[in-house]
Design a protein around this motif. Structure first.
Motif, short mmCIF file in Angstrom:
data_model
loop_
_atom_site.label_atom_id
_atom_site.label_comp_id
_atom_site.label_asym_id
_atom_site.label_seq_id
_atom_site.Cartn_x
_atom_site.Cartn_y
_atom_site.Cartn_z
N LEU A 153 -20.55 1.19 44.06
CA LEU A 153 -20.76 1.63 45.66
C LEU A 153 -19.25 2.54 45.90
CD1 LEU A 153 -22.35 -1.19 47.35
CD2 LEU A 153 -23.52 0.81 46.20
N HIS A 154 -18.11 2.12 45.46
CA HIS A 154 -16.91 2.52 46.13
C HIS A 154 -15.86 3.41 44.93
CE1 HIS A 154 -17.48 0.16 49.54
NE2 HIS A 154 -17.48 -1.00 48.82
N VAL A 155 -16.34 3.47 43.56
CA VAL A 155 -15.86 4.41 42.80
C VAL A 155 -16.92 5.21 42.32
CG1 VAL A 155 -14.60 4.64 40.58
CG2 VAL A 155 -14.30 2.60 42.21
N MET A 156 -18.13 4.67 41.63
CA MET A 156 -18.91 5.75 41.20
C MET A 156 -19.72 6.45 42.33
SD MET A 156 -20.60 5.96 37.81
CE MET A 156 -21.25 4.08 37.49
N ALA A 157 -20.08 5.94 43.21
CA ALA A 157 -20.63 6.77 44.41
C ALA A 157 -19.93 7.98 44.87
CB ALA A 157 -21.18 5.90 45.41
N PRO A 158 -18.55 7.80 45.41
CA PRO A 158 -17.64 8.92 45.73
C PRO A 158 -17.52 9.73 44.57
CG PRO A 158 -16.61 6.63 46.45
CD PRO A 158 -17.73 6.52 45.48
N MET A 159 -17.64 9.50 43.36
CA MET A 159 -17.20 10.59 42.37
C MET A 159 -18.52 11.41 42.46
SD MET A 159 -18.79 11.15 39.10
CE MET A 159 -19.52 9.41 38.65
N GLN A 160 -19.70 10.82 42.43
CA GLN A 160 -21.04 11.30 42.49
C GLN A 160 -21.14 12.34 43.81
OE1 GLN A 160 -23.68 8.21 42.05
NE2 GLN A 160 -23.89 8.68 39.61
N GLU A 161 -20.50 11.94 44.88
CA GLU A 161 -20.34 12.85 46.07
C GLU A 161 -19.85 14.14 45.45
OE1 GLU A 161 -19.27 11.65 49.92
OE2 GLU A 161 -19.55 9.65 49.25
N ALA A 162 -18.65 14.00 44.88
CA ALA A 162 -18.00 15.11 44.62
C ALA A 162 -18.59 16.12 43.65
CB ALA A 162 -16.50 14.85 44.11
N VAL A 163 -19.39 15.41 42.70
CA VAL A 163 -20.28 16.39 41.67
C VAL A 163 -21.43 16.90 42.35
CG1 VAL A 163 -21.78 15.89 39.83
CG2 VAL A 163 -19.61 14.91 39.74
N ALA A 164 -21.99 16.21 43.30
CA ALA A 164 -23.21 16.80 44.05
C ALA A 164 -22.70 17.91 44.89
CB ALA A 164 -23.78 15.66 44.93
N GLY A 165 -21.36 17.95 45.51
CA GLY A 165 -20.84 19.10 45.98
C GLY A 165 -20.79 20.13 45.45
N ALA A 166 -20.10 19.87 43.85
CA ALA A 166 -19.80 21.00 43.15
C ALA A 166 -21.30 21.63 42.61
CB ALA A 166 -19.15 20.42 41.89
N LEU A 167 -22.13 21.08 42.60
CA LEU A 167 -23.30 21.74 42.10
C LEU A 167 -24.29 22.45 43.19
CD1 LEU A 167 -25.04 18.45 40.28
CD2 LEU A 167 -24.42 20.46 39.50
N THR A 168 -24.05 22.45 44.52
CA THR A 168 -24.30 23.25 45.56
C THR A 168 -23.82 24.64 45.51
OG1 THR A 168 -22.47 23.08 47.05
CG2 THR A 168 -24.07 21.35 47.16
N ARG A 169 -22.79 24.85 44.78
CA ARG A 169 -22.16 26.38 44.56
C ARG A 169 -21.70 26.87 45.74
NH1 ARG A 169 -22.54 27.54 39.25
NH2 ARG A 169 -24.33 26.45 37.74
N ASP A 170 -21.66 25.99 46.80
CA ASP A 170 -21.07 26.48 48.33
C ASP A 170 -19.76 25.94 48.43
OD1 ASP A 170 -20.65 26.12 51.17
OD2 ASP A 170 -22.43 27.09 51.39
N ALA A 171 -18.94 26.86 48.49
CA ALA A 171 -17.55 26.64 48.64
C ALA A 171 -17.10 25.53 49.58
CB ALA A 171 -16.64 27.97 48.75
N ASP A 172 -17.70 25.90 50.95
CA ASP A 172 -17.36 24.92 52.02
C ASP A 172 -18.00 23.39 51.63
OD1 ASP A 172 -16.37 26.87 53.50
OD2 ASP A 172 -18.10 27.41 54.50
N LYS A 173 -19.05 23.44 51.22
CA LYS A 173 -19.70 22.09 50.82
C LYS A 173 -18.92 21.38 49.69
CE LYS A 173 -24.49 23.00 52.28
NZ LYS A 173 -25.89 23.34 52.00
#
Length: 219
Positions: free
Chosen positions: A103-123
């Motif tokens: 919850l506190h290591v894997m989940a934040p990492m996945q947040e960053a990955v999900a943001g990268a997958l949007t291809r939206d610079a702001d997101k």
């Protein structure tokens, strides 16, 4: 019938279960959900339409969620490495640490990955900033917790370390662990040297290009 595990070699939660299987040399058949094995994907979706993995199949029983799979393995296919302590309070500590890493290591990492997958610079910036803030807090806490410990819960390798290995592996790629967190950096290196996790990492090497933040040239 042999145990079947459906998952992807590069998946953090698949690796979590593979570490448990490798620790005890538990006989199983791995059915990769990589695109080159479409037949495995069809079987997996028929059994688990919620589209999450890993999925363990034991005869007529389907078991999902990595932590539950590892507990199930200890109940049904125990080996020399006991991943949940027999003492209930010690087991509670291990379960807490398992949840901490998810919850506190894997989940934040996945947040960053999900943001990268949007291809939206702001997101992407927003997701990374949020992940960095959460990971910094988690790194600081676990670094203090690890003082004087070989493994997450003490002297024995447990479910908590199965969770920590892929979580810290990918989190450090996302937001490197600062040098001031020496205990945590040493612990991550110790996990990478553990034969069970080293095997999982090696099996996933062909898929490193899939990491949307860019896999570093290390580990």
């Amino acid at each position: 019938m042999a145990l079947l595990l459906y998952g992807h070699p590069f998946s953090s939660y698949t690796q979590k279960v593979l570490v448990a299987l490798y620790e005890n040399a538990t006989p199983h058949e791995f059915r990769s959900l990589a695109p080159e094995y479409p037949q495995h994907g069809a079987e997996w979706l028929q059994r688990w339409p919620l589209r999450t993995f890993p999925l363990l199949v034991d005869g007529g029983r389907d078991v999902v969620e990595a932590s539950i799979i590892i507990e199930y393995l200890q109940l049904t296919a125990p080996g020399p490495v006991r991943l949940l302590p027999a003492d209930p309070m010690a087991a509670l500590d291990v379960r807490f640490l398992d949840r901490f890493f998810d919850l506190h290591v894997m989940a934040p990492m996945q947040e960053a990955v999900a943001g990268a997958l949007t291809r939206d610079a702001d997101k992407q910036r927003e997701a990374m900033a949020c992940a960095v803030e959460k990971l910094d807090r988690a790194y600081a806490w676990i670094d203090g917790h690890l003082a004087g410990r070989e493994w997450a819960a003490g002297d024995a390798f447990t479910l908590a370390d199965c969770a920590a290995a892929p979580a810290l592996f990918y989190a450090d790629w996302t937001h490197p662990i600062a040098e001031r967190h020496a205990a945590l950096r040493t612990y991550r290196a110790r996990l990478l040297a553990r034969p069970s996790f080293a095997r999982a990492v090696d099996e996933a090497r062909p898929y490193r290009e899939l990491f949307p933040l860019g896999a570093p040239d290390r580990d």
